[in-house]
Design a protein around this motif. Structure first.
Motif, PDB file in Angstrom:
ATOM      1  N   GLY A 150      31.218  64.953  32.318  1.00  0.00           N
ATOM      2  CA  GLY A 150      31.846  65.782  31.295  1.00  0.00           C
ATOM      3  C   GLY A 150      33.196  65.254  30.861  1.00  0.00           C
ATOM      4  N   GLU A 151      33.791  64.347  31.657  1.00  0.00           N
ATOM      5  CA  GLU A 151      35.050  63.760  31.246  1.00  0.00           C
ATOM      6  C   GLU A 151      34.795  62.719  30.160  1.00  0.00           C
ATOM      7  N   PHE A 152      35.863  62.358  29.462  1.00  0.00           N
ATOM      8  CA  PHE A 152      35.684  61.347  28.425  1.00  0.00           C
ATOM      9  C   PHE A 152      36.364  60.054  28.841  1.00  0.00           C
ATOM     10  N   PRO A 153      35.670  58.931  28.793  1.00  0.00           N
ATOM     11  CA  PRO A 153      34.226  58.859  28.521  1.00  0.00           C
ATOM     12  C   PRO A 153      33.436  59.321  29.735  1.00  0.00           C
ATOM     13  N   PRO A 154      32.276  59.908  29.520  1.00  0.00           N
ATOM     14  CA  PRO A 154      31.527  60.479  30.647  1.00  0.00           C
ATOM     15  C   PRO A 154      31.060  59.415  31.620  1.00  0.00           C
ATOM     16  N   GLY A 155      31.111  59.722  32.888  1.00  0.00           N
ATOM     17  CA  GLY A 155      30.599  58.819  33.910  1.00  0.00           C
ATOM     18  C   GLY A 155      29.157  59.146  34.236  1.00  0.00           C
ATOM     19  N   PRO A 156      28.503  58.306  35.007  1.00  0.00           N
ATOM     20  CA  PRO A 156      27.117  58.590  35.395  1.00  0.00           C
ATOM     21  C   PRO A 156      27.027  59.899  36.180  1.00  0.00           C
ATOM     22  N   VAL A 157      26.054  60.716  35.850  1.00  0.00           N
ATOM     23  CA  VAL A 157      25.932  62.039  36.476  1.00  0.00           C
ATOM     24  C   VAL A 157      25.697  61.915  37.977  1.00  0.00           C
ATOM     25  N   ASP A 158      24.886  60.933  38.392  1.00  0.00           N
ATOM     26  CA  ASP A 158      24.514  60.806  39.793  1.00  0.00           C
ATOM     27  C   ASP A 158      25.313  59.739  40.528  1.00  0.00           C
ATOM     28  N   GLY A 159      26.484  59.419  40.044  1.00  0.00           N
ATOM     29  CA  GLY A 159      27.288  58.419  40.723  1.00  0.00           C
ATOM     30  C   GLY A 159      26.940  57.012  40.284  1.00  0.00           C
ATOM     31  N   LEU A 160      27.245  56.043  41.141  1.00  0.00           N
ATOM     32  CA  LEU A 160      27.032  54.639  40.822  1.00  0.00           C
ATOM     33  C   LEU A 160      26.173  53.966  41.890  1.00  0.00           C
ATOM     34  N   VAL A 161      25.348  53.036  41.469  1.00  0.00           N
ATOM     35  CA  VAL A 161      24.549  52.253  42.404  1.00  0.00           C
ATOM     36  C   VAL A 161      25.365  51.031  42.819  1.00  0.00           C
ATOM     37  N   ALA A 162      25.497  50.807  44.110  1.00  0.00           N
ATOM     38  CA  ALA A 162      26.239  49.658  44.629  1.00  0.00           C
ATOM     39  C   ALA A 162      25.296  48.470  44.789  1.00  0.00           C
TER      40      ALA A 162
END
Length: 243
Positions: A150-162
């Motif tokens: 919801g922040e701008f710019p939006p981040g991935p909803v489920d986090g990040l894949v390492a």
């Protein structure tokens, strides 16, 4: 007289045969023209320069590294480099950052997919994060966090894949339960550089960051994550300072 006539007729026949043969070699203007085959001209892809990668040191990898004269990787430059050789980049790549041009120990082009970020002969990265995660605060220099949805710019909803290396083709890290691992949305992570600095690299038309994170099952791990959408080669849209 008969002999002279025969010689004359023979000479005329030879001349007629010679003329006919020569005319056969010259295409007639009224002959059907054969359509010409189009000539295919190989168009080389444009090279891309990343000034931040100029003079950057990389490792040649655990196997011999072939070096080529051009970015087409067809004509080798002498013998391959020995394993674990330090190479220096020129900052020039083909699109997608592979292959890469190197200037030391020899000028040429190499497959950048096998290069190691750890330069041989340098101090290896620490085996644990700068600060234990249970002691990490917003004032810790190494502290970063994933932007909340919801922040701008939006981040991935489920986090990040390492991933093991800064590349989409690098193996993704997996938790012991078989699921993809990486920091969750909103989670705090830590940078791996000295004094809280971030180690980043541009690859696959994105910016990557090397981080420490707490995985799905509570395990502290180190990996590379994408911190910008495709097309962004600077900044960090998905990870911000802790606050």
């Amino acid at each position: 007289m008969l002999i002279q006539r025969f010689q004359a007729v023979h000479a005329i026949a030879l001349c007629t045969l010679a003329i006919a043969a020569s005319e056969a070699l010259i295409p007639s203007a009224h002959a059907n023209s054969v359509p010409s085959v189009p000539v295919l001209i190989v168009q080389s892809l444009p090279l891309v320069e990343f000034p931040a990668d100029y003079d950057v040191c990389r490792g040649s990898g655990s196997t011999p590294l072939p070096v080529f004269t051009t970015s087409t990787l067809t004509v080798p430059v002498g013998q391959p480099l020995a394993p674990n050789t330090a190479v220096k980049l020129t900052g020039v790549f083909r699109p997608g950052r592979n292959p890469a041009q190197i200037k030391q120990p020899v000028l040429g082009w190499v497959n950048s997919g096998t290069l190691q970020t750890q330069c041989p002969g340098t101090t290896p990265p620490p085996a644990r994060p700068p600060v234990p995660f249970n002691e990490l605060t917003t004032n810790s220099p190494s502290c970063r966090r994933l932007r909340l949805p919801g922040e701008f710019p939006p981040g991935p909803v489920d986090g990040l894949v390492a991933r093991e290396a800064p590349s989409l083709s690098s193996p993704a890290q997996v938790a012991t339960n078989g699921m993809l691992d990486g920091p969750a949305a909103g989670a705090r992570v830590q940078t791996t550089g000295t004094n809280g600095s971030a180690i980043t690299q541009v690859a696959d038309n994105r910016v990557w960051m090397d981080i420490w994170y707490v995985g799905r099952l509570g395990r502290v791990r180190k990996g590379w994550v994408v911190v910008t959408p495709a097309g962004f080669t600077s900044g960090s849209q998905y990870i911000s300072n802790c606050r």
